[in-house]
Enzyme design. Structure first.
Site, PDB file in Angstrom:
ATOM      1  N   PRO A   1      81.175 -66.358 -53.335  1.00 62.87           N
ATOM      2  CA  PRO A   1      82.486 -66.817 -53.076  1.00 62.87           C
ATOM      3  C   PRO A   1      82.646 -68.245 -53.529  1.00 62.87           C
ATOM      4  CG  PRO A   1      81.677 -65.631 -51.165  1.00 62.87           C
ATOM      5  CD  PRO A   1      80.715 -65.538 -52.280  1.00 62.87           C
ATOM      6  N   GLU A   2      83.498 -68.405 -54.457  1.00 68.09           N
ATOM      7  CA  GLU A   2      83.900 -69.737 -54.888  1.00 68.09           C
ATOM      8  C   GLU A   2      85.270 -69.986 -54.252  1.00 68.09           C
ATOM      9  OE1 GLU A   2      83.227 -70.474 -59.095  1.00 68.09           O
ATOM     10  OE2 GLU A   2      81.928 -68.731 -59.222  1.00 68.09           O
TER      11      GLU A   2
END
Length: 271
Positions: free
Chosen positions: A2-3
């Site tokens: 997850p960015e």
DNA sequence: ATGGGCACCTGGCTGC
DNA sequence: TGCAGCCAGGTGCCCA
């Protein structure tokens, strides 16, 4: 994980289910996350109402009546909104049971994520206090990045992923932003020209915003609050496309390892 | 201050 | 089929 786009998508998905709701129970099935969940966690949060949900960098901040919960998804974490009593699956480490008979469930196979109780201003917490500007803020502009690049010999891709320079840009979107701005990932930061820096700033903002619109990128683990994957993977130009034709010029996309992370680029489009 | 490398952890895939 | 080896969205910390 997850960015930034995946964290932002998570925030938007759970916000309306948590804000204004009281935490009735905290179920801790596995406290051995990146930082162990402390003994007093449940007693600190139970009975409190979530006043606000915010994002800073890749952290989610649940502001409570007093204090806050700081949550990071690590590499493989996800947060879902589920009906209370939904059967548990592997790696469902933490539940926040709400007064609405819903549960916010944290799943994280690799356990690089964290769930922390903070008593004081979360932005002053050591993990957040020295973070760089948000990439989608006006503060992150060409002047700012030009300053940050000055005198830095490090490769531009690694500089982009440095949370002391700008937050939220991880391995996927760093490669994608460099493709969009036609800059080779190995270029030394201090060697970039002013117009390249300006293009890169715009590319970072564009790719993050496009990805948020698509609900983020799912490679393997990431799902949004409803349990659905993000659809930006189909719009990636270079990440994970080693050997495949560049969607702009047809050249084979190349891959190499940089700072122990995979980097992808088009040898013809990027200079 | 800067840059490089390691650590944390599980699971899926590849190739022998 | 079994298994070793490699790879994966992050980032704090230690060392030179």
């Amino acid at each position: 994980m997850p960015e930034l786009p995946e964290v932002e998508t998570t925030l938007r998905g759970i916000e309306r289910f948590v804000v204004g709701h009281r935490i009735e129970q905290a179920v801790l099935r596995h406290t051995g996350l990146r930082w162990p969940i402390t003994r007093g966690f449940a007693s600190h949060v139970v009975g409190q109402t979530v006043q606000q949900l915010r994002r800073r960098a890749k952290y989610l901040i649940f502001d409570l009546d007093a204090g806050a919960i700081l949550l990071h998804l690590g590499m493989s974490g996800s947060l879902r909104v589920l009906p209370a009593h939904t059967p548990v699956r592997p790696h469902d480490h933490v539940d926040l049971v709400l007064d609405s008979d819903r549960v916010i469930r944290f799943n994280d196979p690799r356990r690089f994520g964290c769930v922390l109780w903070v008593a004081e201003d979360p932005l002053q917490h050591p993990l957040l206090a020295s973070l760089a500007p948000e990439p989608l803020s006006d503060e992150f502009d060409a002047d700012y990045l030009a300053d940050a690049c000055r005198g830095r010999s490090v490769a531009i891709k690694q500089l982009l992923m440095n949370g002391q320079v700008v937050v939220g840009v991880g391995n996927i979107y760093a490669s994608e932003a460099l493709f969009r701005s036609r800059i080779r990932p190995r270029r030394s930061a201090r060697r970039l020209r002013r117009e390249e820096i300006a293009a890169l700033v715009q590319a970072v903002k564009d790719v993050l915003q496009d990805a948020i619109r698509a609900g983020g990128t799912t490679l393997r683990h990431y799902v949004n609050a409803e349990g659905n994957p993000g659809y930006f993977r189909q719009k990636l130009f270079v990440y994970g496309r080693s050997g495949e034709p560049c969607l702009v010029c047809g050249s084979a996309i190349k891959h190499f390892v940089q700072g122990q992370r995979s980097t992808y680029f088009c040898p013809s489009c990027q200079k």
